[in-house]
Design an enzyme around this catalytic site. Sequence first.
Site, PDB file in Angstrom:
ATOM      1  N   GLU A 101       0.821  -1.213   0.000  1.00 48.37           N
ATOM      2  CA  GLU A 101       0.000   0.000   0.000  1.00 48.37           C
ATOM      3  C   GLU A 101       0.852   1.259   0.000  1.00 48.37           C
ATOM      4  O   GLU A 101       0.508   2.252  -0.662  1.00 48.37           O
ATOM      5  CB  GLU A 101      -0.938   0.004   1.213  1.00 48.37           C
ATOM      6  CG  GLU A 101      -2.117  -0.931   1.096  1.00 48.37           C
ATOM      7  CD  GLU A 101      -1.748  -2.387   1.331  1.00 48.37           C
ATOM      8  OE1 GLU A 101      -2.558  -3.272   1.006  1.00 48.37           O
ATOM      9  OE2 GLU A 101      -0.629  -2.641   1.844  1.00 48.37           O
TER      10      GLU A 101
ATOM     11  N   HIS B 254      -8.898  -6.048  10.888  1.00 43.11           N
ATOM     12  CA  HIS B 254      -9.595  -5.890   9.616  1.00 43.11           C
ATOM     13  C   HIS B 254     -10.991  -5.304   9.791  1.00 43.11           C
ATOM     14  O   HIS B 254     -11.798  -5.354   8.867  1.00 43.11           O
ATOM     15  CB  HIS B 254      -9.708  -7.238   8.893  1.00 43.11           C
ATOM     16  CG  HIS B 254      -8.409  -7.811   8.455  1.00 43.11           C
ATOM     17  ND1 HIS B 254      -7.498  -8.333   9.339  1.00 43.11           N
ATOM     18  CD2 HIS B 254      -7.857  -7.940   7.229  1.00 43.11           C
ATOM     19  CE1 HIS B 254      -6.438  -8.779   8.671  1.00 43.11           C
ATOM     20  NE2 HIS B 254      -6.631  -8.550   7.391  1.00 43.11           N
TER      21      HIS B 254
END
Length: 479
Positions: A213, A282
């Site tokens: 990312e 998450h």
Amino acid sequence: MTVNVLMPALSPTMEQGKLAKWLKNEGDKVKAGDVIAEIETDKATMEVEAVDEGVLARILVPGGAENVAVNTPIAVIAEEGEEIGPAEAPPSTPAAPAETVAPTPAKAPDIPASAPQEAAVVAAVPAAPAATAAEPAAPSPAVAVPEIPADTTLIPMTMREALRDAMAEEMRRDPNVFVIGEEVAEYQGAYKVTQGLLQEFGPRRVVDTPITEYGFAGLAVGAAFAGLRPICEFMTFNFAMQAIDHIVNSAAKTLYMSGGQINCPIVFRGPNGAAARVAAQHSQDYAAWFSQVPGLKVVAPSNASDAKGLLKSAIRDPNPVVFLENEILYGKQWDTPMLEDFLIPIGKARIARPGTDVTLVSFSIGVTHCLSAAEALAKEGIEAEVVDLRTLRPMDVPAIIESVKKTGRCVAVEEGWPQCGIGAEIAARVQEEAFDYLDAPVLRVTGRDVPMPYAANLEKLALPSVADVIAAAKAVLYR
């Protein structure tokens, strides 16, 4: 290549100004740094500089023009001998700053795909005061409050399909738009949101990346600085923490730090918040994190229709937009208008359900909880008004205040943690602007103040529920 010279934003509150005079004429040669015009605000006189070498090919706004909206093209610089098309009259509607105390959507130039690169350099006259706020003015995209004609065809569409269609339509409209992220191409998207885009647009515009990312978000921000319009997908916003420096320090702050010279038209999108049994790392809701940052716009739709209209507006916006989706909502269907170019303005809330007794304010999946709670409360004679924020920054505070003035009571609902959350901001703004109208304290319904458990029974207890919203509404009604 032609370059548009734009009416600069000289302060966070500037919406328009006077183009006092031109110091160069059409046909004059200019070099980077040459002062070509002077503009005036109520506070100072400023100079506009050329950012490139060439010829001042066309003056679009005459000297002496009043009320010129920020980011309106005022002139065109072209290479010597280059021909440019016929001039178009600039829009007269003033653009709104990117963030105001009580933001409302405003109009700005709707830049076509074939438009030349935009740039402007601003140099302050020494006597001019320095800006004191942290966010430069920038316009919202050229969108109007959608008015759906009575004969408009509505079709059931999932949020997943609505997001895909929004991206596809904008990619057809503007060749500078591209999608980048993990598994967005060959795998058709981790949640199949980008399904079919690779087949239509090819691998140069639908770009698979390694699992990094920090790498691909930085690449996307750099592409935006260079004039492209990236849609940067995070498989989940939890992974965006790897790229937080690019989002907050580069994308959000560069327009201000460059004195209005460098825009970052980028959309960071992906699922945010809890899904189902994916545990603490998450499941986090980052709405409050990103909405606290000057320079970002933050969107969190609750249904397919809003998701499509808001994503199209986000892609066209000249500022970085954090577009927070919800994994649980991807497969749910809503009636969505089949309009040729359906746009919803960033910064405008909607009344999802009118009512008179209590205001329920939420966004994203929280709106579905509020609507379900409102239906249950109606059976007991309580009419709840549901305000869907849609955009968290800029937040449509006037919409909240108007509702609270009518109902006298307010409950803010979100999945995020309670401390420094969206609900805390809502509570503060309501007591600041509608205290005399309140008949009860503002209550918040939030996620529990713990990392998200993995076990299904504990996860259910950690998330806000319809029952929690009903209980809060009854509490502010003293029932």
